[in-house]
Design an enzyme around this catalytic site. Sequence first.
Site, PDB file in Angstrom:
ATOM      1  N   ASP A 191      15.948   3.517   7.100  1.00  0.00           N
ATOM      2  CA  ASP A 191      16.028   3.743   8.834  1.00  0.00           C
ATOM      3  C   ASP A 191      14.692   4.396   9.275  1.00  0.00           C
ATOM      4  O   ASP A 191      14.367   5.376   8.554  1.00  0.00           O
ATOM      5  CB  ASP A 191      17.179   4.872   9.340  1.00  0.00           C
ATOM      6  CG  ASP A 191      18.679   3.913   8.868  1.00  0.00           C
ATOM      7  OD1 ASP A 191      18.882   3.227   9.890  1.00  0.00           O
ATOM      8  OD2 ASP A 191      19.293   4.412   8.011  1.00  0.00           O
ATOM      9  N   ASP A 211      10.430   8.663   6.556  1.00  0.00           N
ATOM     10  CA  ASP A 211      10.242   9.314   8.033  1.00  0.00           C
ATOM     11  C   ASP A 211      10.708  10.707   8.197  1.00  0.00           C
ATOM     12  O   ASP A 211      10.330  11.260   9.308  1.00  0.00           O
ATOM     13  CB  ASP A 211      10.845   8.336   9.051  1.00  0.00           C
ATOM     14  CG  ASP A 211      12.349   8.470   9.100  1.00  0.00           C
ATOM     15  OD1 ASP A 211      12.827   8.916  10.100  1.00  0.00           O
ATOM     16  OD2 ASP A 211      13.001   8.137   8.052  1.00  0.00           O
ATOM     17  N   ASP A 266      12.554   4.421   1.996  1.00  0.00           N
ATOM     18  CA  ASP A 266      13.672   4.805   3.056  1.00  0.00           C
ATOM     19  C   ASP A 266      14.160   3.432   3.848  1.00  0.00           C
ATOM     20  O   ASP A 266      13.012   2.734   4.159  1.00  0.00           O
ATOM     21  CB  ASP A 266      13.189   5.885   3.745  1.00  0.00           C
ATOM     22  CG  ASP A 266      14.039   6.208   4.878  1.00  0.00           C
ATOM     23  OD1 ASP A 266      15.391   6.399   4.547  1.00  0.00           O
ATOM     24  OD2 ASP A 266      13.991   6.460   6.248  1.00  0.00           O
TER      25      ASP A 266
END
Length: 483
Positions: free
Chosen positions: A18, A312, A16
């Site tokens: 961000d 996240d 991922d």
Amino acid sequence: MTRLFSLAECDALGFDLDHTLCRYNLPETARLIYDSFARYLVTEKGYDKELLTVTPESWDFCCKGLALDLEDGNFLKLAGDGTILRASHGTKSMTLEEILETYSRREWKHFKTFSGMVSRSAKYYCYDNYFELPGALLCARIVDCLDKHDRQTKYNFWKDVIAAIQHNYKTSAFKENCGTYFPEVKNDPAKYLQSCPESIKKWLRQMKNAGKVLLLITSSHSDYCRLLCEQILGNDFAELFDIVITNALKPGFFSQTPNQRPFRTLENDEEQEALPSLDKPGWYSQGNTTHLYELLKKMTGKPEPKVVYFGDSMHSDIFPARHYSNWETVFILEELSGDEVMIPVETESEPLEKKGKYEGHHPKAPYSVSKQWGSFFVDSISGLESAEETLTNTWACKCISAYSTIAIPRLEAISDLPLDYKFTRFSSNSLETAGYYPKPPRALLSNGNSMCQFPNNLSEDFTLRNTNFCSNVDLLTKGGSGG
């Protein structure tokens, strides 16, 4: 399933962007996100100008894992079985009596669908990552403002919040300088973005040199992705990855079929025709794991290549990657780097030279533990017949051990470890704290043993003695800018 997990066994590593590869300066970014929505609501939808002013104390409301009951305007902190542990109406904390009066019983009425990870609904919303937390504070304050004029029986502000999100993060917003968020980040990226440590860049190159296929899979659009990656990784960032996938629209990237979500090529950041299959490495938009996995078979020469994905967001990254694609998952959980993380001590089972450099550092958590909401991991169930309060794990904590292979505070925690380092994974036949690296959060351990050592690299025959864990401890999309 073996209790041990090693990156050396994986053929492909997906990331991922961000809050995984790209770390933000959270105070500045949180205020920017809040302002981008609040300004739209005040100027375009006529909301109270009071929303534009935020005190430093207000940010204590932000806590990952909260559910917003959209009809009632209530925020809920849930246990693993759906019990409401704490609640607020707007920003105001609710008493146990108020919770029981509102919900009749303490198990939330929407928990059955919510716990199945249907966490985007017309009835509720789950806040599970840092991009979303400013929106939680804003929605709570909207409820406060509406109640000042006339206490609502049902709230209908959510459609306006969605409009604010779409205004700031729609596909064309970056190119058109629309809204507040993108123009601000483009004007001063260093204010909001942290440079990626050299250790991470070195680690990514080492993975490629070891023959691993590296994937970047983000829900951010290609223009914003390029800005982020050039800022944090350098202009040659594309050389670090074999495949870059933007506008992945997770979790749909994992759950939807090729017909529903085909890959598309890009030209000047504009999506082009849909592809019938994915035939070669490169930069693509949208897509699905079915076609991606077929390409990975060709690239690795293996009928069942093993993939691990780092992310996240439980809703957008970890749960769908595990549930739909059966990938290994590494959950990035910055709460592990705060006050709740155990202080590591050196033991014979984990000599210093085997540890990552990260274990000697204790950076301050970006958000301290919320005074209003308490620990992200555990909380007490009060008001029971017994005089003693009973500790239980939160629903957010339960999901970590259910869907993550391991959980780490950030990538630096493992970037200095040998490729064949063996982590103890979360699994049904191991202790629920086994998959936390470098150490379990202190909140999950009993008060009497809060400082005990718990090495992550346990051997298969290692047994823990004299470790008394709490008996009741069981067992959390992004829009165009997130992921």
